[in-house]
Design a protein around this motif. Structure first.
Motif, PDB file in Angstrom:
ATOM      1  N   LYS A 290      34.358  36.497  44.987  1.00  0.00           N
ATOM      2  CA  LYS A 290      33.257  36.021  44.145  1.00  0.00           C
ATOM      3  C   LYS A 290      32.701  34.702  44.673  1.00  0.00           C
ATOM      4  O   LYS A 290      31.487  34.486  44.719  1.00  0.00           O
ATOM      5  CB  LYS A 290      33.738  35.809  42.711  1.00  0.00           C
ATOM      6  N   ILE A 291      33.602  33.788  45.026  1.00  0.00           N
ATOM      7  CA  ILE A 291      33.173  32.472  45.501  1.00  0.00           C
ATOM      8  C   ILE A 291      32.359  32.602  46.784  1.00  0.00           C
ATOM      9  O   ILE A 291      31.303  31.971  46.933  1.00  0.00           O
ATOM     10  CB  ILE A 291      34.392  31.557  45.701  1.00  0.00           C
ATOM     11  N   LEU A 292      32.812  33.430  47.708  1.00  0.00           N
ATOM     12  CA  LEU A 292      32.058  33.639  48.945  1.00  0.00           C
ATOM     13  C   LEU A 292      30.696  34.259  48.658  1.00  0.00           C
ATOM     14  O   LEU A 292      29.683  33.837  49.223  1.00  0.00           O
ATOM     15  CB  LEU A 292      32.846  34.547  49.894  1.00  0.00           C
TER      16      LEU A 292
ATOM     17  N   ALA B 273      30.192  46.161  52.389  1.00  0.00           N
ATOM     18  CA  ALA B 273      29.652  46.693  51.131  1.00  0.00           C
ATOM     19  C   ALA B 273      30.742  46.804  50.072  1.00  0.00           C
ATOM     20  O   ALA B 273      30.524  46.475  48.898  1.00  0.00           O
ATOM     21  CB  ALA B 273      29.016  48.058  51.379  1.00  0.00           C
ATOM     22  N   ARG B 274      31.928  47.243  50.474  1.00  0.00           N
ATOM     23  CA  ARG B 274      33.019  47.376  49.505  1.00  0.00           C
ATOM     24  C   ARG B 274      33.567  46.007  49.097  1.00  0.00           C
ATOM     25  O   ARG B 274      34.055  45.837  47.977  1.00  0.00           O
ATOM     26  CB  ARG B 274      34.131  48.251  50.081  1.00  0.00           C
ATOM     27  N   MET B 275      33.474  45.023  49.990  1.00  0.00           N
ATOM     28  CA  MET B 275      33.891  43.671  49.603  1.00  0.00           C
ATOM     29  C   MET B 275      32.947  43.116  48.540  1.00  0.00           C
ATOM     30  O   MET B 275      33.377  42.371  47.655  1.00  0.00           O
ATOM     31  CB  MET B 275      33.905  42.742  50.822  1.00  0.00           C
ATOM     32  N   LYS B 276      31.673  43.486  48.610  1.00  0.00           N
ATOM     33  CA  LYS B 276      30.737  43.072  47.564  1.00  0.00           C
ATOM     34  C   LYS B 276      31.147  43.668  46.228  1.00  0.00           C
ATOM     35  O   LYS B 276      31.063  43.018  45.178  1.00  0.00           O
ATOM     36  CB  LYS B 276      29.320  43.516  47.942  1.00  0.00           C
TER      37      LYS B 276
ATOM     38  N   THR C 240      34.455  30.945  37.512  1.00  0.00           N
ATOM     39  CA  THR C 240      35.093  30.277  38.647  1.00  0.00           C
ATOM     40  C   THR C 240      34.276  29.121  39.206  1.00  0.00           C
ATOM     41  O   THR C 240      34.774  28.353  40.018  1.00  0.00           O
ATOM     42  CB  THR C 240      35.352  31.278  39.785  1.00  0.00           C
ATOM     43  N   SER C 241      33.010  28.992  38.806  1.00  0.00           N
ATOM     44  CA  SER C 241      32.199  27.889  39.311  1.00  0.00           C
ATOM     45  C   SER C 241      31.423  27.249  38.158  1.00  0.00           C
ATOM     46  O   SER C 241      31.044  27.928  37.209  1.00  0.00           O
ATOM     47  CB  SER C 241      31.242  28.362  40.410  1.00  0.00           C
TER      48      SER C 241
END
Length: 308
Positions: free
Chosen positions: A92-94, A122-125, A240-241
């Motif tokens: 998420k942060i990235l 794409a799957r990391m998104k 987280t932010s």
């Protein structure tokens, strides 16, 4: 690099790879020093870190670790975001960091390793869009509360039925009847350990599978203890932010300007304009820890701060 230093570097990286629950490979060219520092701060807040590695050392360090499946992708200008806790949070942060200030021109995700599985960009998104582990646990319990409580009257019955459901969902075609599913009875401790041992991806799969099997929705889990209970809202995704907003500079503007320059690296004119233009954000998308630290420093000088 000397042989001793090379050996130490490989050993250190091997230890990090061994503990990694998630590692996101990125191509990173042109980020400013303060941008890299900001990203590292955000990652530290979720038990993760950013490592710029030499590809040859990374390949050697990956042997015998979950990162071995990615070693053929250690090419080009490589930076690794390595997380040791909830795999969704570094992703998420990235995602958020790259989306801000047109950083997609400077940094992009190439692929990632999540709990021993290799994912493309794409799957990391999709991983970045997952709820946090704590939220998934809450959702899983919410799924359990309505249909299973209605079907079974005792704790052993609940555990037996739930484990049977997991087995049926995982191992049987959807068309098959649940009546053939078998499950040994578990103690409370065994049941808790089973849930505790699930990865984030497994939790997400089971939450979705239970929703499909029993028709439970996140928006309306029924409280345990009988029919007619009020519906509970789905748990909110863990934030987280945070943004630190200066709402009022107070009377000590010079001191406030000094603190703003300290925490932002702004020049004198930019910091003065920010303070005099309040309400204005001092810093955005920082960890809770950093936001609290900035708030404390500014409030010590008489400023009023909101964290959003």
């Amino acid at each position: 690099m000397r042989k001793e230093a090379k050996t130490e570097a490989i050993a250190e990286l091997h230890e990090k790879f061994s503990r990694a629950r998630v590692a996101v490979l990125t191509e990173c060219v042109g980020l400013e020093g303060q941008e890299v520092t900001e990203l590292r701060r955000r990652l530290r807040g979720v038990k993760a870190e950013l490592k710029v590695v030499k590809n040859t050392l990374a390949v050697l360090a990956a042997e015998g670790t979950p990162m071995s499946i990615a070693k053929e992708h250690f090419k080009g200008p490589l930076s690794l975001a390595i997380g040791y806790d909830d795999p969704a949070l570094p992703a998420k942060i990235l995602r958020d960091f790259i989306a801000q200030e047109k950083r997609d021109k400077k940094m992009r995700v190439t692929l990632g390793m999540v709990e021993g599985i290799l994912f493309d960009a794409a799957r990391m998104k999709a991983v970045a869009d997952l709820p946090s582990r704590n939220v998934l646990l809450s959702l899983l319990l919410a799924r359990m509360q309505s249909p299973i409580v209605g079907l079974v009257g005792t704790m052993n019955g609940i555990l037996s039925n739930f484990v049977g459901v997991l087995m049926a969902i995982k191992d049987k075609p959807k068309e098959e009847s649940m009546s053939g599913a078998t499950a040994e009875k578990l103690s409370k401790e065994d049941f808790i350990k089973m849930i505790e041992g699930m990865t984030v991806l497994e939790l997400d799969d089971y939450v979705k599978a239970l929703q499909e099997r029993f028709g439970v929705t996140a928006a309306a889990p029924v409280a345990a203890g009988g029919g007619g209970g009020a519906a509970a809202a789905a748990p909110a995704e863990e934030k987280t932010s945070f943004d630190v907003v200066l709402t009022n500079a107070g009377e000590k503007k010079i001191q406030v300007i000094k603190v703003v320059r300290e925490v932002t690296n702004l020049g004198l004119k930019e910091a003065k304009d920010l303070v005099e233009g309040a309400p204005k954000p001092v810093k955005t998308s920082v960890t809770k820890e950093e936001a609290d630290t900035i708030k404390k420093k500014l409030e010590e000088q008489g400023a009023k701060i909101d964290i959003k």
